[in-house]
Write a protein that holds these residues in place. Structure first.
Motif, PDB file in Angstrom:
ATOM      1  N   ILE A 124       0.865  -1.180   0.000  1.00  0.00           N
ATOM      2  CA  ILE A 124       0.000   0.000   0.000  1.00  0.00           C
ATOM      3  C   ILE A 124       0.900   1.227   0.000  1.00  0.00           C
ATOM      4  CG2 ILE A 124      -1.782   1.276   1.252  1.00  0.00           C
ATOM      5  CD1 ILE A 124      -2.569  -1.453   2.520  1.00  0.00           C
ATOM      6  N   HIS A 125       0.720   2.091  -0.997  1.00  0.00           N
ATOM      7  CA  HIS A 125       1.515   3.312  -1.114  1.00  0.00           C
ATOM      8  C   HIS A 125       0.613   4.460  -1.503  1.00  0.00           C
ATOM      9  CE1 HIS A 125       5.204   0.907  -1.234  1.00  0.00           C
ATOM     10  NE2 HIS A 125       4.620   0.132  -2.132  1.00  0.00           N
ATOM     11  N   ARG A 126       1.017   5.662  -1.122  1.00  0.00           N
ATOM     12  CA  ARG A 126       0.392   6.837  -1.720  1.00  0.00           C
ATOM     13  C   ARG A 126       0.721   6.784  -3.208  1.00  0.00           C
ATOM     14  NH1 ARG A 126       2.853   9.380   2.992  1.00  0.00           N
ATOM     15  NH2 ARG A 126       1.213   9.963   4.432  1.00  0.00           N
ATOM     16  N   LYS A 127      -0.188   7.293  -4.059  1.00  0.00           N
ATOM     17  CA  LYS A 127       0.023   7.166  -5.499  1.00  0.00           C
ATOM     18  C   LYS A 127       1.326   7.806  -5.946  1.00  0.00           C
ATOM     19  CE  LYS A 127      -2.026   7.567 -10.017  1.00  0.00           C
ATOM     20  NZ  LYS A 127      -3.225   7.919 -10.787  1.00  0.00           N
ATOM     21  N   GLU A 128       1.672   8.978  -5.409  1.00  0.00           N
ATOM     22  CA  GLU A 128       2.892   9.650  -5.842  1.00  0.00           C
ATOM     23  C   GLU A 128       4.130   8.812  -5.488  1.00  0.00           C
ATOM     24  OE1 GLU A 128       0.643  10.912  -3.741  1.00  0.00           O
ATOM     25  OE2 GLU A 128       1.609  11.729  -1.956  1.00  0.00           O
ATOM     26  N   ILE A 129       4.080   8.124  -4.368  1.00  0.00           N
ATOM     27  CA  ILE A 129       5.186   7.243  -3.984  1.00  0.00           C
ATOM     28  C   ILE A 129       5.225   6.024  -4.902  1.00  0.00           C
ATOM     29  CG2 ILE A 129       6.147   5.809  -2.133  1.00  0.00           C
ATOM     30  CD1 ILE A 129       6.282   8.863  -1.609  1.00  0.00           C
ATOM     31  N   PHE A 130       4.064   5.456  -5.201  1.00  0.00           N
ATOM     32  CA  PHE A 130       3.971   4.313  -6.101  1.00  0.00           C
ATOM     33  C   PHE A 130       4.569   4.648  -7.467  1.00  0.00           C
ATOM     34  CE2 PHE A 130       1.524   2.073  -9.408  1.00  0.00           C
ATOM     35  CZ  PHE A 130       1.825   0.771  -9.077  1.00  0.00           C
ATOM     36  N   LEU A 131       4.213   5.828  -8.008  1.00  0.00           N
ATOM     37  CA  LEU A 131       4.734   6.240  -9.318  1.00  0.00           C
ATOM     38  C   LEU A 131       6.246   6.454  -9.260  1.00  0.00           C
ATOM     39  CD1 LEU A 131       1.887   8.681 -10.452  1.00  0.00           C
ATOM     40  CD2 LEU A 131       2.307   6.327 -11.235  1.00  0.00           C
ATOM     41  N   ALA A 132       6.750   7.029  -8.167  1.00  0.00           N
ATOM     42  CA  ALA A 132       8.202   7.232  -8.027  1.00  0.00           C
ATOM     43  C   ALA A 132       8.938   5.894  -7.969  1.00  0.00           C
ATOM     44  CB  ALA A 132       8.494   8.061  -6.774  1.00  0.00           C
ATOM     45  N   GLN A 152       7.923   3.068  -9.336  1.00  0.00           N
ATOM     46  CA  GLN A 152       7.886   2.514 -10.698  1.00  0.00           C
ATOM     47  C   GLN A 152       8.944   3.167 -11.575  1.00  0.00           C
ATOM     48  OE1 GLN A 152       3.812   2.962 -12.046  1.00  0.00           O
ATOM     49  NE2 GLN A 152       3.553   0.735 -11.887  1.00  0.00           N
ATOM     50  N   GLU A 153       9.083   4.494 -11.481  1.00  0.00           N
ATOM     51  CA  GLU A 153      10.070   5.216 -12.293  1.00  0.00           C
ATOM     52  C   GLU A 153      11.487   4.760 -11.947  1.00  0.00           C
ATOM     53  OE1 GLU A 153       9.423   9.455 -12.573  1.00  0.00           O
ATOM     54  OE2 GLU A 153      11.568   9.789 -12.825  1.00  0.00           O
ATOM     55  N   GLU A 154      11.773   4.616 -10.655  1.00  0.00           N
ATOM     56  CA  GLU A 154      13.102   4.156 -10.235  1.00  0.00           C
ATOM     57  C   GLU A 154      13.369   2.728 -10.710  1.00  0.00           C
ATOM     58  OE1 GLU A 154      15.680   5.794  -8.818  1.00  0.00           O
ATOM     59  OE2 GLU A 154      14.438   7.557  -9.152  1.00  0.00           O
ATOM     60  N   ASN A 155      12.352   1.880 -10.653  1.00  0.00           N
ATOM     61  CA  ASN A 155      12.518   0.502 -11.126  1.00  0.00           C
ATOM     62  C   ASN A 155      12.796   0.472 -12.624  1.00  0.00           C
ATOM     63  OD1 ASN A 155      12.164  -0.587  -8.603  1.00  0.00           O
ATOM     64  ND2 ASN A 155      10.008  -1.066  -8.902  1.00  0.00           N
ATOM     65  N   GLN A 156      12.117   1.346 -13.392  1.00  0.00           N
ATOM     66  CA  GLN A 156      12.357   1.405 -14.832  1.00  0.00           C
ATOM     67  C   GLN A 156      13.773   1.892 -15.122  1.00  0.00           C
ATOM     68  OE1 GLN A 156       9.123   3.796 -16.275  1.00  0.00           O
ATOM     69  NE2 GLN A 156       7.780   2.022 -16.571  1.00  0.00           N
ATOM     70  N   LYS A 157      14.241   2.890 -14.360  1.00  0.00           N
ATOM     71  CA  LYS A 157      15.610   3.381 -14.548  1.00  0.00           C
ATOM     72  C   LYS A 157      16.623   2.285 -14.238  1.00  0.00           C
ATOM     73  CE  LYS A 157      14.846   8.240 -13.406  1.00  0.00           C
ATOM     74  NZ  LYS A 157      15.073   9.269 -12.366  1.00  0.00           N
ATOM     75  N   ALA A 158      16.382   1.568 -13.151  1.00  0.00           N
ATOM     76  CA  ALA A 158      17.303   0.496 -12.762  1.00  0.00           C
ATOM     77  C   ALA A 158      17.311  -0.612 -13.810  1.00  0.00           C
ATOM     78  CB  ALA A 158      16.899  -0.068 -11.398  1.00  0.00           C
ATOM     79  N   ALA A 159      16.143  -0.936 -14.351  1.00  0.00           N
ATOM     80  CA  ALA A 159      16.065  -1.992 -15.362  1.00  0.00           C
ATOM     81  C   ALA A 159      16.786  -1.567 -16.643  1.00  0.00           C
ATOM     82  CB  ALA A 159      14.620  -2.344 -15.654  1.00  0.00           C
ATOM     83  N   SER A 160      16.610  -0.320 -17.076  1.00  0.00           N
ATOM     84  CA  SER A 160      17.278   0.135 -18.300  1.00  0.00           C
ATOM     85  C   SER A 160      18.781   0.261 -18.061  1.00  0.00           C
ATOM     86  CB  SER A 160      16.690   1.446 -18.808  1.00  0.00           C
ATOM     87  OG  SER A 160      16.959   2.499 -17.908  1.00  0.00           O
ATOM     88  N   GLY A 161      19.164   0.657 -16.859  1.00  0.00           N
ATOM     89  CA  GLY A 161      20.590   0.723 -16.527  1.00  0.00           C
ATOM     90  C   GLY A 161      21.221  -0.649 -16.558  1.00  0.00           C
ATOM     91  N   SER A 162      20.494  -1.642 -16.124  1.00  0.00           N
ATOM     92  CA  SER A 162      21.003  -3.008 -16.149  1.00  0.00           C
ATOM     93  C   SER A 162      21.207  -3.484 -17.574  1.00  0.00           C
ATOM     94  CB  SER A 162      20.024  -3.946 -15.434  1.00  0.00           C
ATOM     95  OG  SER A 162      19.930  -3.609 -14.083  1.00  0.00           O
TER      96      SER A 162
END
Length: 80
Positions: free
Chosen positions: A42-50, A52-62
């Motif tokens: 359970i997250h506030r939406k703004e935290i959830f979106l942040a 997701q964005e960090e996970n996408q950055k980490a995945a593309s960096g990998s």
């Protein structure tokens, strides 16, 4: 989107085990209580979106790092 009206101390159920209760209403803020299994994130939406964005950055960096490693490996194989 389903829209429901609730008063203070009234709840809604999501599935069999998630309960959302209106705790208080002050001005334009609503305080909610959530009872859910620990396995439910359970997250506030703004935290959830942040997140997701960090996970996408980490995945593309990998992927970029993997490409660099593959390039280095190919060059070392050519030098043999």
């Amino acid at each position: 989107m389903l829209v429901l009206s609730r008063k203070i101390n009234q709840s809604i159920m999501i599935g069999d085990d998630i309960e959302l209760t209106v705790i208080s209403i002050e001005g334009d803020q609503i305080k909610l209580g959530i009872n859910a299994p620990r396995s439910v994130e359970i997250h506030r939406k703004e935290i959830f979106l942040a997140i997701q964005e960090e996970n996408q950055k980490a995945a593309s960096g990998s992927v970029d790092l993997l490409k660099q490693l593959m390039g280095s490996f190919s060059k070392s194989e050519e030098g043999k």
